[in-house]
Design a protein around this motif. Structure first.
Motif, PDB file in Angstrom:
ATOM      1  N   HIS A 177       0.847  -1.195   0.000  1.00  0.00           N
ATOM      2  CA  HIS A 177       0.000   0.000   0.000  1.00  0.00           C
ATOM      3  C   HIS A 177       0.879   1.240   0.000  1.00  0.00           C
ATOM      4  N   ASN A 178       0.272   2.399  -0.140  1.00  0.00           N
ATOM      5  CA  ASN A 178       1.033   3.643  -0.279  1.00  0.00           C
ATOM      6  C   ASN A 178       0.965   4.550   0.949  1.00  0.00           C
ATOM      7  N   GLY A 179       0.589   3.986   2.099  1.00  0.00           N
ATOM      8  CA  GLY A 179       0.598   4.784   3.320  1.00  0.00           C
ATOM      9  C   GLY A 179      -0.664   5.602   3.506  1.00  0.00           C
ATOM     10  N   VAL A 180      -0.516   6.808   4.050  1.00  0.00           N
ATOM     11  CA  VAL A 180      -1.665   7.630   4.426  1.00  0.00           C
ATOM     12  C   VAL A 180      -1.579   9.017   3.792  1.00  0.00           C
ATOM     13  N   PRO A 219       4.290  12.231  10.976  1.00  0.00           N
ATOM     14  CA  PRO A 219       4.742  10.911  10.509  1.00  0.00           C
ATOM     15  C   PRO A 219       5.496  10.146  11.597  1.00  0.00           C
ATOM     16  N   GLU A 220       6.202  10.876  12.473  1.00  0.00           N
ATOM     17  CA  GLU A 220       6.987  10.248  13.540  1.00  0.00           C
ATOM     18  C   GLU A 220       6.107   9.509  14.550  1.00  0.00           C
ATOM     19  N   GLN A 221       4.776   9.732  14.500  1.00  0.00           N
ATOM     20  CA  GLN A 221       3.856   9.046  15.410  1.00  0.00           C
ATOM     21  C   GLN A 221       3.207   7.826  14.755  1.00  0.00           C
ATOM     22  N   PRO A 227       6.227   2.830   1.784  1.00  0.00           N
ATOM     23  CA  PRO A 227       5.910   4.168   1.272  1.00  0.00           C
ATOM     24  C   PRO A 227       6.785   5.219   1.944  1.00  0.00           C
ATOM     25  N   PRO A 228       7.319   6.154   1.182  1.00  0.00           N
ATOM     26  CA  PRO A 228       8.198   7.165   1.785  1.00  0.00           C
ATOM     27  C   PRO A 228       7.412   8.130   2.668  1.00  0.00           C
ATOM     28  N   ALA A 229       8.014   8.526   3.784  1.00  0.00           N
ATOM     29  CA  ALA A 229       7.397   9.532   4.655  1.00  0.00           C
ATOM     30  C   ALA A 229       7.542  10.902   3.994  1.00  0.00           C
ATOM     31  N   PRO A 230       6.712  11.887   4.371  1.00  0.00           N
ATOM     32  CA  PRO A 230       6.853  13.235   3.799  1.00  0.00           C
ATOM     33  C   PRO A 230       8.269  13.772   3.999  1.00  0.00           C
ATOM     34  N   LYS A 278      10.181  10.961   9.110  1.00  0.00           N
ATOM     35  CA  LYS A 278      10.317   9.504   9.003  1.00  0.00           C
ATOM     36  C   LYS A 278       9.202   8.844   9.819  1.00  0.00           C
ATOM     37  N   TRP A 279       8.903   7.584   9.485  1.00  0.00           N
ATOM     38  CA  TRP A 279       7.862   6.854  10.203  1.00  0.00           C
ATOM     39  C   TRP A 279       8.358   6.457  11.594  1.00  0.00           C
TER      40      TRP A 279
END
Length: 914
Positions: free
Chosen positions: A289-292, A455-457, A469-472, A476-477
């Motif tokens: 999937h591509n995340g949120v 994203p860190e949460q 999926p890359p974080a913004p 980072k995730w």
């Protein structure tokens, strides 16, 4: 079966107040018998009487129903536990020592010297709303002035008796089948008539209306235990070679057709025919999937838009200004912004941000410390956002469409995931934007600031081989997991209730469908055991052991009145309670056997009902409330929800208190459908279904307060019917215009204006028709202009609109002439008496359909049909009605629900039984 904790001095350790004795001596029981008179027999116990105001009670006197201190443990992790711990249903306190069990606070000291400030108390304690006054017609009374609830007494008793017989029959059949399987098979041929039932040949599998093969004899077997339906084309592949040779080309042709059908259905995964993934097992092998999708960043207000403090415009730091806009943008929501708890919580969080960012600056750059909420003025902020909302509404349709298309295109990559190689729709892939928490009912945390989720949460759950999926940019995730036992794609912990939020698949996905399927199959399984459960709790209602008697009474209330079980809660959560956590003040007794329940239930929604109970249950409640118990003390102080569910699971695996609501609703609906003979138009059949649904809601106590807008809604429907009747009268007058002899032939009565449609009403209705016509013309003109602009053409001038409006002017003149002369000229080219008669008949059909719909709506004003139909009645029963009486499924399920219950629609035919 005795509770394991019957000998302990106190099961819960939840209250510091009075506690029930561990046993009930026979002498005390007999003494209570003398005080409790037997029911007068007016109403069979087990049905609620009404939703109305509480009268003065003979036993308890006036109760303070606002101070509810029932605390139960939150489903969410309060102390930052991991997601698996947070998702567990409840903690089992039964084996813990008293010192380690969760305790809750007792009611605040109201004695002399105690603080009299209520500012910290939830609204539910400060201002208790009285239940609305209810008229007889608002509580389900029929035309005969007898409430439907009373009429259904016999039906309820009959259904319960039927359930007992059916449970015994199912178990007997299962025993017989089990014995027959163990016996050696006989080689010699026997006549089918001489064989025992278990050995008789099963009827040949017949094809259901939806193409799924089904054995008639397994209607009562849960789908999970049935053999998967044979695949199309399988029979042809397993035929003997000799048979194939005999059939020749015909067989090849049949095989070809079946192969084509199989290819057409190849992409559809009919998981309900072979559900084999139980809880705790691996749910997926591959997941991509591509995340949120994150909400947009905050855009600061224009320089001239500012919050005012003590009448002075002030400048705020970006973070503080964003929080100010949360409150300022919703000033139109008076229900929230005028709530003292909402204001207090908001200002507390607002001040925290102000303290961090240095408060505010005045017009000259001087520092201004914001200390009082009532000096804050957010009206300029509200005006700015309100203007933006209005501008968005006023956008041309083409522009709105373009904006939506752009949004959909940007979100398209997140809307679907690949689950075991299958494309599945994702549900809530958007991260909730920051704002103010509202909650439901009188929630103590309403108004608190929901912080922006970073994203860190966020923890991502994805396949090991899949691309993460890359974080913004610049982020980072928190973590990346590969949890194959979880059905979530991403999760984080929100800051208000510290609950975990999960990104899950959509309602119409395979996984969500399986969850619904298991829920209804569990309720279906309960019908095998319901007779024993009811027999046991009826026996234990007289147990000498207090814990057993409390448990039996709770199960009785859950079964008969659909009360939720309730759990222990944390101190800072809403004061909601359920059956196991009922307080002294939540239950009021009215001899001989009436009980009034009044408490904040799920979502802080007030549950208020007056019911008649079995004489023994009334006596038990009286014992549980016996002095020295007082307000704030637990009624079921020797019972926990986890203990109750553990006890219920001894009857069948996975049985909990909430299964009773689903079972009672589905089993009741199933019995009503068996006896139903629905005929007539589609509207009449839908009314029959709704009537059965209404009976289910009443029998299972799924009620709601009559909506304030109900009377206006009925009046509007009646007005539409009157409009059609007037239209019908005009067409009849046109028939006379074409053939004056018809008046004598058909009779003056046929052509007369209905008595209730007075001349005054006619003139008012005519004005409304003219205005409606003008509005239609204006809207059409605007829409045409928008299209011309979008196509690069010149915009039409206002003169064009004036010319179009002449049609409405002509209509107005025509009505005035008709009123003056009493004659209606025939309209339209080539009008004939035959054509007009056809129009009269069509209008008659529409009028009758609307009358049925209006009656249906009025009958259902006190029950939430949607809730029972979607959440409690097995959707397969709705499909049975749909196929049995040939009513389009669209009349019962919206497009979203049809996707959600796709498994139900495709898995049964009209002969399926719950």
């Amino acid at each position: 079966m005795s509770a394991s904790d019957s000998d302990t001095p106190l099961v819960k350790g939840k209250t510091n107040g009075a506690v029930s004795t561990s046993t009930i001596p026979k002498s005390g029981d007999r003494h209570m018998d003398k005080e409790t008179t037997v029911s007068n027999g007016q109403l069979e116990p087990g049905l609620s009487i009404r939703n109305g105001p509480v009268e003065q009670m003979d036993v308890d006197g006036s109760a303070t129903n606002g101070a509810m201190n029932g605390k139960r443990k939150s489903r969410a992790s309060i102390n930052g536990a991991c997601y698996k711990e947070a998702s567990s249903s409840s903690d089992d306190d039964d084996d813990k020592p008293l010192s380690k069990r969760r305790k809750t606070t007792v009611p605040k000291d109201t004695s002399a010297g105690a603080s009299d400030s209520n500012s910290d108390a939830p609204l539910a304690r400060n201002a208790v709303k009285k239940p609305p006054k209810v008229k007889p017609e608002d509580v389900g009374e029929s035309d005969s002035d007898q409430p439907l609830g009373k009429k259904l007494v016999a039906a309820k008793k009959k259904i319960e008796n039927q359930a007992e017989k059916e449970a015994k029959a199912i178990r007997a059949q299962e025993r017989k089948t089990s014995v027959s399987k163990r016996k050696p098979k006989k080689v010699e041929s026997e006549s089918d008539d001489d064989l025992p039932l278990a050995k008789k040949k099963k009827p040949a599998a017949r094809k259901a209306s939806n193409g799924v093969k089904k054995e008639e004899s397994d209607d009562d077997v849960p789908l999970s235990k049935k053999a998967p339906a044979a695949k199309k084309g399988a029979a042809a592949k397993t035929q003997a070679p000799a048979k194939k040779a005999a059939k020749g080309k015909a067989v090849k042709k049949e095989e070809t057709e079946q192969d084509e059908e199989a290819e057409l259905e190849e992409d559809e995964y009919r998981w309900w025919e072979a559900p084999n993934k139980d809880d705790g097992s691996v749910k997926w092998t591959t997941l991509e999937h591509n995340g949120v999708v994150f909400p947009p960043e905050y855009e600061p207000l224009p320089g001239h838009i500012k919050m005012k403090y003590n009448g002075v415009p002030v400048s705020l730091h970006k973070d503080a200004e964003e929080v100010a806009t949360f409150f300022g943008s919703m000033l139109n929501s008076t229900h929230n912004v005028e709530n003292p708890t909402f204001q207090k919580n908001f200002f507390h969080d607002f001040k925290e941000v102000l303290d961090k960012t240095g408060h505010a600056k005045g017009p000259k750059g001087e520092k201004i410390k914001i200390e009082k909420f009532d000096k804050c003025d957010f009206h300029d902020i509200f005006a700015y956002y309100d203007a933006q909302r209005e501008a968005k509404k006023a956008l041309p349709a083409a522009e709105k469409k373009a904006l939506k298309a752009a949004k959909d295109e940007a979100e398209a990559p997140y809307m679907f995931c690949m689950w075991d190689g299958r494309k599945q729709k994702v549900g809530n892939f958007r991260v909730e934007p920051p704002g103010l928490f509202r909650g439901r009912g009188d929630h103590p945390k309403t108004g608190k600031v929901k912080k922006r989720v970073l994203p860190e949460q966020i923890t991502i759950n994805i396949g090991k081989e899949a691309r993460v999926p890359p974080a913004p940019a610049g982020h980072k995730w928190k973590e990346v997991k590969h949890d194959q036992t979880g059905t979530w794609l991403a999760m984080w912990q929100e800051n208000i209730n510290l609950a975990y939020k999960y990104v899950m698949l959509a309602a119409n996905s395979d996984i969500k469908g399986q969850s619904d399927y298991k829920k209804f199959e569990k309720a279906r399984e309960l019908k095998k055991h319901i007779d024993k459960i009811r027999k046991d709790y009826t026996r234990d209602l007289k147990s000498e052991v207090m814990a057993d008697r409390q448990r039996a009474t709770a199960v009785y209330l859950i079964d008969k009145f659909a009360l939720r079980a309730g759990n222990e809660k944390g101190e800072d959560e809403a004061d909601t309670v359920g059956c196991c956590s009922l307080k002294f003040e939540n239950v009021t007794l009215k001899p001989p056997n009436k009980v009034v329940f009044d408490f904040l239930g799920k979502d802080s929604i007030r549950f208020y009902d007056e019911v008649e109970v079995d004489a023994q249950v009334f006596k038990n409640l009286k014992i549980f409330k016996k002095a020295p118990k007082k307000d704030g003390d637990e009624i079921f102080d020797r019972l926990t929800t986890s203990g109750l569910n553990k006890y219920l699971s001894t009857y069948m695996p996975g049985l909990t208190a909430k299964v009773f609501r689903t079972y009672n609703a589905s089993y009741t609906m199933s019995n009503l459908l068996k006896e139903m003979k629905s005929t007539g138009t589609i509207a009449e059949k839908v009314k029959d279904y709704n009537e059965a649904n209404r009976k289910v809601a009443i029998l299972c106590n799924h009620k709601r307060t009559v909506a304030a807008s109900h009377a206006a809604s009925i009046e509007k429907m009646q007005e539409k019917i009157n409009g059609l009747r007037y239209q019908q009268w005009r067409i009849k007058q046109m028939m006379i215009d074409l053939d004056p002899k018809l008046k004598k032939k058909k009779g003056a009565e046929y052509f007369a204006l209905p008595d209730d449609l007075t001349q005054e009403w006619v003139e008012t209705h005519q004005k409304a028709l003219v205005e409606e016509q003008r509005e239609k013309i204006r809207k059409k003109f605007e829409k045409d202009n928008e299209k011309r602009i979008a196509d690069g053409e010149k915009e039409m001038k206002p003169k064009e609109l004036d010319e179009r409006l002449e049609v409405a002017d002509e209509m107005e003149k025509k009505f005035k002439k008709e009123n003056k002369t009493g004659k209606v000229e025939a309209e339209g080219k080539g009008a004939t008496v035959e054509k007009l008669e056809g129009q009269v008949e069509k209008l008659h059909t529409r009028i009758e359909t609307m009358k049925v719909q209006m009656e249906d709506k009025d009958n259902n004003k006190e029950v939430a049909l949607g809730t029972s139909k979607i959440n409690y009645i097995d959707p397969r029963l709705t499909v049975v009605f749909n196929k049995k009486f040939n009513v389009p499924i669209e009349r019962f399920f919206s497009k979203t629900l049809r996707e959600k219950f796709d498994w139900a629609i495709k898995s049964v035919d009209e002969n399926w039984e719950f």
